[in-house]
Design an enzyme around this catalytic site. Structure first.
Site, PDB file in Angstrom:
ATOM      1  N   PHE A 480       0.822  -1.212   0.000  1.00 35.42           N
ATOM      2  CA  PHE A 480       0.000   0.000   0.000  1.00 35.42           C
ATOM      3  C   PHE A 480       0.855   1.262   0.000  1.00 35.42           C
ATOM      4  O   PHE A 480       0.667   2.161   0.814  1.00 35.42           O
ATOM      5  CB  PHE A 480      -0.971   0.005   1.193  1.00 35.42           C
ATOM      6  CG  PHE A 480      -1.770  -1.257   1.338  1.00 35.42           C
ATOM      7  CD1 PHE A 480      -2.704  -1.619   0.380  1.00 35.42           C
ATOM      8  CD2 PHE A 480      -1.594  -2.090   2.428  1.00 35.42           C
ATOM      9  CE1 PHE A 480      -3.454  -2.791   0.510  1.00 35.42           C
ATOM     10  CE2 PHE A 480      -2.334  -3.259   2.577  1.00 35.42           C
ATOM     11  CZ  PHE A 480      -3.260  -3.610   1.610  1.00 35.42           C
ATOM     12  N   HIS A 481       1.791   1.353  -0.973  1.00 38.18           N
ATOM     13  CA  HIS A 481       2.662   2.519  -1.090  1.00 38.18           C
ATOM     14  C   HIS A 481       2.539   3.174  -2.465  1.00 38.18           C
ATOM     15  O   HIS A 481       3.550   3.461  -3.096  1.00 38.18           O
ATOM     16  CB  HIS A 481       4.123   2.126  -0.860  1.00 38.18           C
ATOM     17  CG  HIS A 481       4.437   1.641   0.502  1.00 38.18           C
ATOM     18  ND1 HIS A 481       5.645   1.014   0.824  1.00 38.18           N
ATOM     19  CD2 HIS A 481       3.728   1.692   1.663  1.00 38.18           C
ATOM     20  CE1 HIS A 481       5.647   0.695   2.107  1.00 38.18           C
ATOM     21  NE2 HIS A 481       4.499   1.084   2.630  1.00 38.18           N
ATOM     22  N   PRO A 482       1.345   3.466  -2.970  1.00 33.93           N
ATOM     23  CA  PRO A 482       1.264   4.081  -4.298  1.00 33.93           C
ATOM     24  C   PRO A 482       1.763   5.525  -4.286  1.00 33.93           C
ATOM     25  O   PRO A 482       1.409   6.311  -3.408  1.00 33.93           O
ATOM     26  CB  PRO A 482      -0.231   4.020  -4.626  1.00 33.93           C
ATOM     27  CG  PRO A 482      -0.906   4.053  -3.288  1.00 33.93           C
ATOM     28  CD  PRO A 482       0.009   3.274  -2.381  1.00 33.93           C
TER      29      PRO A 482
END
Length: 547
Positions: A480-482
């Site tokens: 979850f690191h966009p």
């Protein structure tokens, strides 16, 4: 349509960056600020108990619950892509890990933008400005000044409040493999292993909402609206006048006298730009949206960290699997948290980290471990009924690029999120090496021998390079690191969306201030770099003079 305002500034998105911006901008009593958040208030108990991320992620009360497009790199799988939909945004549902990345990340930003303010020396004071570090102030960390009214030092960083024998053993095993033990990941070079520090205060989550927004809520010049779904920016030519949004059955227009600031994140910010006629012209025409400004980089350059989850059965040691599958274990955990704010309920998803090079030619560490004293088939599933732990490894600097593109002109419709994981030969090579090095640490070290580790995810049968790449597609999932979908860069870069001062190119009175402006992803978790971006963005906005 109801008209409200005018406000000096409108901030769209009450997440990590938006909450800090609301605080910093409203510190000037001569300005008025409107903060719009599509989600609700952060008043649910599971937001604040650290292990509550298990109940927040995948829950439409607090999560947008995006799904990515089926990804060939994941062997055709589509996975949950959690993004916070509540005040505090992702900082209200994330892993709470405090990591800045590496000095070279920011020096590279400075090179890619021509702005030394984005270099490591430029951003370090901004990290320190908001940080309230458990060690106290030094050359690399900030600490709360109780005599300071307003200002910084709200972003609390603490040690985790529990330990696990199996994680200590993994750290010893990593040392055998040449990964040194260090005590701080956040001094510019994170190579080595250590326990992750977390954004908590005495066993309770510290979100951006709690740290920055709540202290500012009493200010008369700050208005906060939750459940406010932005439809589009209203423009006059190429000048932004304000924001059109809905709140329940009400259709509302809010006017911005000075600037509108997009802080809706790497998915939301490009979506709103595209809905407003700012983005790739062909995409906008396809969905019947008049093209105000053909800006091809909007929604492109999407980057993320793909973690490869390896799980191992163990013996002769306690893991969370054992505790969580016992009524007595559950009761003990609840009692320990209630009485002392310690124990497994304070757990971040990962407790132990390690940074290393995939090969000697790498200039700095390019892989990261997240190690957990638990195992499960996939997020949301129950823990396995036997003792086990998980060692996930990710490529910190992926070369694969994806994109975010609207599917229709409906602001309520989720955009298409395409990651293109493992789509380059380099990413495939590093993925295979990541699985190999994990096996070596766990199964070939003296430190782990007494626990008799047995790999069961993905399984020892995957051996060749081709097998390991296929296994990476089976076990890989997002952390979850966009970032990167509104990247900053030079005027000469046709794919840059914002200037180094975070102004949208070709549009007046509009900035983007969130993780989407990163030209390249940081070498670690991305939440606290987003706090830093908001700190610099607030300074840049405050320095601007308006006619």
């Amino acid at each position: 349509m109801q008209n409200i305002g005018p406000f000096d500034y409108i901030v769209i998105g009450g997440g990590t960056s938006g909450c800090l911006l609301a605080n910093r901008l409203s510190a000037d009593p001569n300005t008025s600020i409107l903060l719009l958040e599509a989600g609700g208030k952060d008043d649910w108990i599971w937001i604040h108990i650290p292990v509550g991320y298990l109940y927040c992620i995948g829950n439409p009360r607090t999560d947008w619950c995006y799904k990515i497009e089926p990804d060939p790199g994941l062997n055709g799988r589509s996975i949950l892509y959690a993004r916070g939909r509540v005040l505090g945004g992702c900082s209200s549902i994330n892993a709470m890990l405090y990591l800045r990345g590496q000095a070279r990340d920011y020096d590279e930003w400075a090179r890619m933008t021509g702005d030394a303010g984005w270099s490591w020396n430029g951003v370090l004071p901004l990290f320190k400005k908001s940080e309230d570090h458990w060690r106290g102030a030094d050359d690399f960390h900030g600490a709360r000044d109780d005599e300071t009214v307003g200002g910084g030092h709200e972003w609390r960083v603490e040690q985790q409040r529990l330990s696990w024998e199996i994680l200590d053993a993994f750290r010893d095993a990593a040392l055998e493999a040449g990964i040194a033990k260090i005590d701080d990941f956040n001094r510019g070079d994170n190579a080595g292993s250590a326990k992750f520090e977390v954004n908590q205060r005495r066993g309770v989550r510290v979100s951006s909402s709690k740290a920055f927004l709540r202290p500012a809520m009493a200010r008369r010049n700050l208005t906060v609206m939750t459940n406010a779904q932005v439809k589009r920016l209203r423009l006059q030519g190429r000048r932004v006048l304000g924001v059109e949004f809905s709140r329940g059955s009400r259709e509302i227009f809010a006017e911005a006298r000075r600037e509108t600031i997009l802080s809706a994140g790497s998915i939301g910010s490009p979506q709103i730009l595209q809905l407003s006629g700012i983005g790739p012209g062909a995409l906008l025409k396809k969905h019947g949206i008049p093209v105000i400004h053909d800006l091809p980089g909007v929604g492109e350059n999407l980057q993320d960290h793909l973690q490869l989850r390896m799980a191992f059965r163990v013996k002769n040691v306690l893991t969370l699997n054992t505790m969580a599958n016992s009524l007595w274990g559950k009761a003990r955990m609840a009692l320990e948290y209630a009485l002392f704010r310690t124990g497994p309920l304070t757990m971040a998803p990962s407790q132990l980290g390690a940074f290393l090079k995939s090969d000697p030619v790498q200039p700095t560490a390019n892989m990261e471990f997240h190690v957990q004293p638990l195992s499960l088939d996939k997020f949301g599933d129950p823990l396995h009924p036997f003792p086990a732990f998980t060692a996930s490894i990710c490529n910190l600097r992926p070369t694969s690029r994806g994109h975010v593109r609207i599917k229709s002109s409906d602001p309520h419709a989720h955009p298409a999120i395409t990651l293109n994981y493992l789509s380059t030969p380099e990413d495939k090579r590093i993925a295979a090496e990541g699985l190999r090095v994990t096996r070596r640490i766990v199964t070939e070290s003296k430190a782990m021998k007494k626990y008799a580790p047995e790999e069961f995810l993905p399984g020892p049968s995957y051996k060749s390079e081709q097998d390991l790449v296929r296994a990476a597609g089976d076990v890989g999932t997002t952390i979850f690191h966009p970032v990167g979908t509104c990247k900053m860069g030079f005027d000469s870069d046709p794919m840059s969306v914002v200037t180094p001062s975070l102004k949208v190119r070709g549009i007046e009175r509009l900035r983007v201030i969130d993780a989407s402006i990163m030209p390249t992803i940081t070498s670690g978790n991305t939440n606290s770099p987003t706090v830093m971006i908001a700190e610099r963005g607030a300074v840049l906005v405050a320095e601007t003079r308006y006619p």
